[in-house]
Write a protein that holds these residues in place. Structure first.
Motif, PDB file in Angstrom:
ATOM      1  N   PHE A  43       8.931   3.477   4.127  1.00  0.00           N
ATOM      2  CA  PHE A  43       8.376   4.131   5.315  1.00  0.00           C
ATOM      3  C   PHE A  43       9.309   5.225   5.827  1.00  0.00           C
ATOM      4  CE2 PHE A  43       6.497  -0.089   5.259  1.00  0.00           C
ATOM      5  CZ  PHE A  43       5.154   0.248   5.316  1.00  0.00           C
ATOM      6  N   THR A  44       8.700   6.269   6.366  1.00  0.00           N
ATOM      7  CA  THR A  44       9.453   7.358   6.961  1.00  0.00           C
ATOM      8  C   THR A  44       9.999   6.934   8.321  1.00  0.00           C
ATOM      9  OG1 THR A  44       7.888   8.854   5.879  1.00  0.00           O
ATOM     10  CG2 THR A  44       9.346   9.818   7.556  1.00  0.00           C
ATOM     11  N   ARG A  45       9.179   6.227   9.073  1.00  0.00           N
ATOM     12  CA  ARG A  45       9.550   5.699  10.392  1.00  0.00           C
ATOM     13  C   ARG A  45       8.842   4.365  10.588  1.00  0.00           C
ATOM     14  NH1 ARG A  45      11.410  10.073  14.114  1.00  0.00           N
ATOM     15  NH2 ARG A  45      12.328  11.514  12.627  1.00  0.00           N
ATOM     16  N   VAL A  46       9.339   3.586  11.563  1.00  0.00           N
ATOM     17  CA  VAL A  46       8.723   2.317  11.922  1.00  0.00           C
ATOM     18  C   VAL A  46       8.588   2.291  13.438  1.00  0.00           C
ATOM     19  CG1 VAL A  46       8.909  -0.201  11.848  1.00  0.00           C
ATOM     20  CG2 VAL A  46       9.806   1.168   9.944  1.00  0.00           C
ATOM     21  N   VAL A  47       7.370   1.981  13.914  1.00  0.00           N
ATOM     22  CA  VAL A  47       7.090   1.936  15.350  1.00  0.00           C
ATOM     23  C   VAL A  47       6.419   0.604  15.667  1.00  0.00           C
ATOM     24  CG1 VAL A  47       5.870   3.041  17.268  1.00  0.00           C
ATOM     25  CG2 VAL A  47       6.749   4.442  15.396  1.00  0.00           C
ATOM     26  N   ALA A  81       0.836  -1.207   0.000  1.00  0.00           N
ATOM     27  CA  ALA A  81       0.000   0.000   0.000  1.00  0.00           C
ATOM     28  C   ALA A  81       0.867   1.252   0.000  1.00  0.00           C
ATOM     29  CB  ALA A  81      -0.937  -0.008   1.209  1.00  0.00           C
ATOM     30  N   THR A  82       1.937   1.232   0.798  1.00  0.00           N
ATOM     31  CA  THR A  82       2.824   2.390   0.859  1.00  0.00           C
ATOM     32  C   THR A  82       3.560   2.584  -0.466  1.00  0.00           C
ATOM     33  OG1 THR A  82       3.036   2.128   3.239  1.00  0.00           O
ATOM     34  CG2 THR A  82       4.732   3.452   2.143  1.00  0.00           C
ATOM     35  N   LEU A  83       3.941   1.509  -1.115  1.00  0.00           N
ATOM     36  CA  LEU A  83       4.557   1.628  -2.442  1.00  0.00           C
ATOM     37  C   LEU A  83       3.587   2.271  -3.434  1.00  0.00           C
ATOM     38  CD1 LEU A  83       6.505  -1.743  -2.602  1.00  0.00           C
ATOM     39  CD2 LEU A  83       7.483   0.565  -2.383  1.00  0.00           C
TER      40      LEU A  83
END
Length: 124
Positions: free
Chosen positions: A100-104, A66-68
């Motif tokens: 992704f900009t960040r991963v949490v 989805a992010t792609l």
């Protein structure tokens, strides 16, 4: 309350989306929700938010795919996307995390998610 920042959370857990909304709306976020990645991509493209929180494990299309898709859309290609995942972070291959900009980690809690959202918005 006047909302100053628009956030979209994409997750198949309605309980989690409600918890994120309840945590962030009092802090000035307008939190949109999408219960699957297909509607998340459509909503984000039609009304680009300031940031997106994306689950990784969802049926039909995962959060990485989805992010792609979001990265290929003119309106959303620069929107920060934070992966918010229940997966162990060390079990996720690094190349998969590139969009992704960040991963949490979800186990880190909503405060950790809020800190990452604030950090990516401050960097814009």
């Amino acid at each position: 309350m006047e909302f100053t920042r628009r956030l979209l959370i994409v997750d198949d857990s309605l309980e989690l989306m409600e918890a994120v909304r309840a945590h962030l709306e009092p802090r000035g976020f307008d939190v949109g929700r999408a219960s699957n990645p297909f509607s998340g991509v459509r909503i984000a493209a039609a009304h680009p938010p300031d940031a997106i929180v994306m689950d990784l494990d969802m049926p039909g299309m995962d959060g990485i795919e989805a992010t792609l898709h979001l990265r290929r859309i003119k309106e959303t290609c620069l929107v920060p996307v934070i992966a918010f995942t229940g997966q162990a972070l060390d079990a996720i291959p690094f190349p998969a995390m590139r969009p992704f900009t960040r991963v949490v980690s979800k186990s880190s809690g909503l405060e950790a998610l809020e800190r990452e959202i604030e950090a990516v918005l401050a960097a814009r």
